[in-house]
Design a protein around this motif. Structure first.
Motif, mmCIF file in Angstrom:
data_model
loop_
_atom_site.group_PDB
_atom_site.id
_atom_site.type_symbol
_atom_site.label_atom_id
_atom_site.label_comp_id
_atom_site.label_asym_id
_atom_site.label_seq_id
_atom_site.Cartn_x
_atom_site.Cartn_y
_atom_site.Cartn_z
ATOM 1 N N GLU A 214 0.951 -1.281 -0.085
ATOM 2 C CA GLU A 214 -0.118 0.083 -0.068
ATOM 3 C C GLU A 214 0.871 1.406 0.167
ATOM 4 O O GLU A 214 0.719 2.233 -0.619
ATOM 5 C CB GLU A 214 -0.886 -0.042 1.248
ATOM 6 N N LYS A 215 2.077 1.231 0.612
ATOM 7 C CA LYS A 215 2.787 2.315 0.942
ATOM 8 C C LYS A 215 3.925 2.425 -0.127
ATOM 9 O O LYS A 215 4.594 3.462 -0.050
ATOM 10 C CB LYS A 215 3.205 2.267 2.275
ATOM 11 N N TRP A 216 4.054 1.346 -0.985
ATOM 12 C CA TRP A 216 5.510 1.540 -1.816
ATOM 13 C C TRP A 216 5.258 2.605 -2.631
ATOM 14 O O TRP A 216 6.555 3.118 -2.921
ATOM 15 C CB TRP A 216 5.387 0.028 -2.511
ATOM 16 N N ASP A 217 4.364 2.872 -3.378
ATOM 17 C CA ASP A 217 4.280 3.919 -4.339
ATOM 18 C C ASP A 217 4.361 5.262 -3.694
ATOM 19 O O ASP A 217 5.327 6.101 -4.320
ATOM 20 C CB ASP A 217 2.806 3.823 -4.995
ATOM 21 N N TYR A 218 3.970 5.386 -2.515
ATOM 22 C CA TYR A 218 4.157 6.634 -1.706
ATOM 23 C C TYR A 218 5.678 6.775 -1.377
ATOM 24 O O TYR A 218 6.232 7.772 -1.670
ATOM 25 C CB TYR A 218 3.369 6.537 -0.606
ATOM 26 N N MET A 219 6.546 5.758 -1.139
ATOM 27 C CA MET A 219 7.823 5.867 -0.582
ATOM 28 C C MET A 219 8.574 6.053 -1.948
ATOM 29 O O MET A 219 9.649 6.707 -1.876
ATOM 30 C CB MET A 219 8.124 4.558 -0.057
ATOM 31 N N ARG A 220 8.170 5.469 -2.940
ATOM 32 C CA ARG A 220 9.056 5.578 -4.220
ATOM 33 C C ARG A 220 8.975 7.030 -4.886
ATOM 34 O O ARG A 220 9.855 7.430 -5.546
ATOM 35 C CB ARG A 220 8.576 4.573 -5.181
ATOM 36 N N ARG A 221 7.781 7.743 -4.403
ATOM 37 C CA ARG A 221 7.666 8.961 -4.859
ATOM 38 C C ARG A 221 8.569 10.071 -4.118
ATOM 39 O O ARG A 221 8.545 11.211 -4.320
ATOM 40 C CB ARG A 221 6.104 9.302 -5.211
ATOM 41 N N GLN A 222 8.744 9.664 -2.927
ATOM 42 C CA GLN A 222 9.478 10.627 -1.966
ATOM 43 C C GLN A 222 10.650 11.495 -2.499
ATOM 44 O O GLN A 222 10.979 12.583 -2.160
ATOM 45 C CB GLN A 222 9.679 10.046 -0.562
ATOM 46 N N GLY A 223 11.534 10.571 -3.526
ATOM 47 C CA GLY A 223 12.695 11.078 -3.877
ATOM 48 C C GLY A 223 12.456 11.796 -5.215
ATOM 49 O O GLY A 223 13.565 12.421 -5.788
ATOM 50 N N VAL A 224 11.235 12.021 -5.547
ATOM 51 C CA VAL A 224 10.971 12.569 -7.046
ATOM 52 C C VAL A 224 10.036 13.644 -6.984
ATOM 53 O O VAL A 224 9.210 13.739 -6.294
ATOM 54 C CB VAL A 224 10.328 11.478 -7.867
ATOM 55 N N THR A 225 10.689 14.785 -7.719
ATOM 56 C CA THR A 225 9.847 16.080 -7.669
ATOM 57 C C THR A 225 9.337 16.431 -9.199
ATOM 58 O O THR A 225 10.063 16.089 -10.106
ATOM 59 C CB THR A 225 10.516 17.085 -7.035
ATOM 60 N N SER A 226 8.159 16.733 -9.202
ATOM 61 C CA SER A 226 7.790 17.314 -10.715
ATOM 62 C C SER A 226 8.021 18.775 -10.951
ATOM 63 O O SER A 226 8.507 19.501 -9.839
ATOM 64 C CB SER A 226 6.180 17.112 -10.681
ATOM 65 N N GLY A 227 7.977 19.138 -11.997
ATOM 66 C CA GLY A 227 8.359 20.702 -12.382
ATOM 67 C C GLY A 227 7.351 21.591 -11.442
ATOM 68 O O GLY A 227 7.830 22.767 -11.374
ATOM 69 N N ASN A 228 6.188 21.357 -11.034
ATOM 70 C CA ASN A 228 5.323 22.190 -10.489
ATOM 71 C C ASN A 228 5.442 22.347 -9.179
ATOM 72 O O ASN A 228 5.142 23.231 -8.399
ATOM 73 C CB ASN A 228 3.931 21.923 -10.785
#
Length: 265
Positions: A214-228
């Motif tokens: 359940e939390k894998w996607d959330y943890m994977r997105r923590q080090g990624v930032t979008s342009g906005n």
């Protein structure tokens, strides 16, 4: 005198035979009775051994189906939903179907063994929950076969019902395995603390994996930032930017001094 002695001897022989014959007749009867008790004890021991074996097989079948394969199928379908690759998502879905079909077969085998072997008076929680579960897993299987196509209005309703019923079956199955372990202890008076520890460890591992997925996607997105999204500079980057700013100020001031010097010269 000798004549009277012979007469007493002649009369005494039939009397002794009359007394000894019943005793001789009773000895085989007592032997048969002892042999009958021994045979009954052996037969009872064999029956108890068979019942204990059937109980163990029944527990193993339901543990494998309700306690392992069905929760594992829930984990696999969660992976299928989150998988972006279409081929892997389809493979996870097929694995989910295979696991649930195997669980259904094993649970049905355990139910048939229970009906043929045990006294099902349904006067305890284990048997009552087991009956509800047996009906629920077949309803769940039918809802899986009657899955509407994606994009239709009924798909959302079907998905919710299939999800809530599958989750309820998995949770009730886990609870009923604990009640089955208790019933096994009450029936056989054997220690069951090892089975409780093993099953609790298995359930804890499955729960951890469920939460991790359940939390894998959330943890994977923590080090990624979008342009906005605004970025927060790290301390090292902040110090470097301050040094560069000071260098720029020094260069600007030097260039201004050189320009003034050239004017006055």
């Amino acid at each position: 005198m000798q004549h009277y002695s012979k007469m007493l001897a002649i009369l005494a022989i039939p009397a002794c035979q009359a007394l000894l014959l019943p005793l001789a007749a009773d000895q085989p009867g007592e032997a048969n009775q002892i042999h009958g008790h021994k045979y009954a004890r052996q037969n009872l021991h064999k029956i108890n051994a068979k019942i204990n074996k059937d109980i163990a097989v029944h527990g193993l079948l339901l543990w494998s189906s309700m306690g392992f394969l069905m929760p594992l199928g829930v984990l696999v379908i969660r992976l299928s939903i989150r998988e972006e690759n279409r081929a892997r998502a389809k493979a996870f879905f097929l694995l989910h179907v295979i696991l649930q079909v195997l669980a259904l077969i094993l649970a049905t085998s355990g139910a048939i063994l229970s009906i043929k072997t045990f006294e099902n008076s349904f006067n305890n929680h284990h048997q009552r929950i087991g009956l509800i579960l047996y009906v629920a897993i077949w309803v769940q299987a039918l809802t899986g076969l009657l899955r509407p196509r994606r994009g239709t209005k009924r798909r959302s309703i079907w998905y919710f019902l299939h999800w809530i019923l599958g989750t309820a079956v998995s949770l009730l199955g886990i609870i009923n395995i604990y009640t089955g372990i208790i019933a096994f202890h009450d029936k056989t008076s054997r220690a069951t603390w090892v089975w409780n520890i093993l099953f609790t460890a298995q359930v804890s591992l499955i729960a951890f994996l469920y939460l991790f997925i359940e939390k894998w996607d959330y943890m994977r997105r923590q080090g990624v930032t979008s342009g906005n999204e605004p970025t927060t500079p790290s301390p090292d980057n902040l110090v470097s930017s301050q040094i560069e700013s000071r260098k720029d100020l020094v260069l600007v001031s030097c260039s201004k001094q050189n320009a003034l010097k050239n004017l006055f010269d």
